[in-house]
Design a protein around this motif. Sequence first.
Motif, short mmCIF file in Angstrom:
data_model
loop_
_atom_site.label_atom_id
_atom_site.label_comp_id
_atom_site.label_asym_id
_atom_site.label_seq_id
_atom_site.Cartn_x
_atom_site.Cartn_y
_atom_site.Cartn_z
N GLN A 36 0.85 -1.18 0.26
CA GLN A 36 -0.14 0.02 0.20
C GLN A 36 0.82 1.25 -0.12
O GLN A 36 0.30 2.48 0.27
N HIS A 37 1.98 1.15 -0.63
CA HIS A 37 3.01 2.35 -0.62
C HIS A 37 2.64 2.93 -2.02
O HIS A 37 2.43 2.58 -2.97
N LYS A 38 2.05 4.53 -1.92
CA LYS A 38 1.81 5.06 -2.97
C LYS A 38 2.62 6.03 -3.63
O LYS A 38 3.25 6.80 -2.93
N THR A 39 2.92 5.68 -4.81
CA THR A 39 3.93 6.83 -5.64
C THR A 39 3.07 7.61 -6.64
O THR A 39 2.15 6.92 -7.09
N ARG A 40 3.57 8.79 -7.02
CA ARG A 40 2.58 9.42 -8.01
C ARG A 40 2.92 8.70 -9.60
O ARG A 40 3.84 8.40 -9.65
N LYS A 41 1.74 9.01 -10.26
CA LYS A 41 1.73 8.42 -11.68
C LYS A 41 0.90 9.62 -12.49
O LYS A 41 0.02 9.86 -11.93
N VAL A 42 1.35 9.38 -13.64
CA VAL A 42 0.71 10.15 -14.84
C VAL A 42 -0.02 9.14 -15.52
O VAL A 42 0.83 8.68 -16.10
N PHE A 43 -1.23 9.35 -15.92
CA PHE A 43 -2.05 8.28 -16.82
C PHE A 43 -2.23 9.48 -17.96
O PHE A 43 -2.58 10.48 -18.11
N LYS A 44 -1.55 9.04 -19.41
CA LYS A 44 -1.58 9.75 -20.55
C LYS A 44 -2.60 8.98 -21.37
O LYS A 44 -2.69 7.82 -21.37
N PRO A 45 -3.27 9.85 -22.26
CA PRO A 45 -4.19 9.36 -23.26
C PRO A 45 -3.45 8.35 -24.32
O PRO A 45 -2.29 8.90 -24.55
N ASN A 46 -4.21 7.63 -24.92
CA ASN A 46 -3.54 6.67 -25.89
C ASN A 46 -3.49 7.37 -27.24
O ASN A 46 -4.64 7.41 -27.99
N LEU A 47 -2.61 7.96 -27.59
CA LEU A 47 -2.51 8.84 -28.68
C LEU A 47 -2.00 7.97 -29.85
O LEU A 47 -1.26 7.33 -29.84
N GLN A 48 -2.58 8.29 -31.19
CA GLN A 48 -2.38 7.78 -32.45
C GLN A 48 -2.18 8.65 -33.62
O GLN A 48 -2.79 9.75 -33.44
#
Length: 63
Positions: free
Chosen positions: A21-33
């Motif tokens: 349960q250790h939380k680290t920051r993440k960026v979710f990027k859109p699926n670009l085509q």
Amino acid sequence: MSNLKITGKDKMYGHNVSFSQHKTRKVFKPNLQKKTLNINGQKIKILTSASELRTLKKKGIIK
């Protein structure tokens, strides 16, 4: 990265959560085509997300 024209998608922020349960920051990027579309006899290159392509197909703009 700017948001997309049709759906208004942009990057989202959240957490990676490990087993402990250790939380680290993440960026979710859109699926670009990168796609070349033939609209009204003109070839147009666009950078779009996969969900926008599905929306364009649903509305009959592309086949």
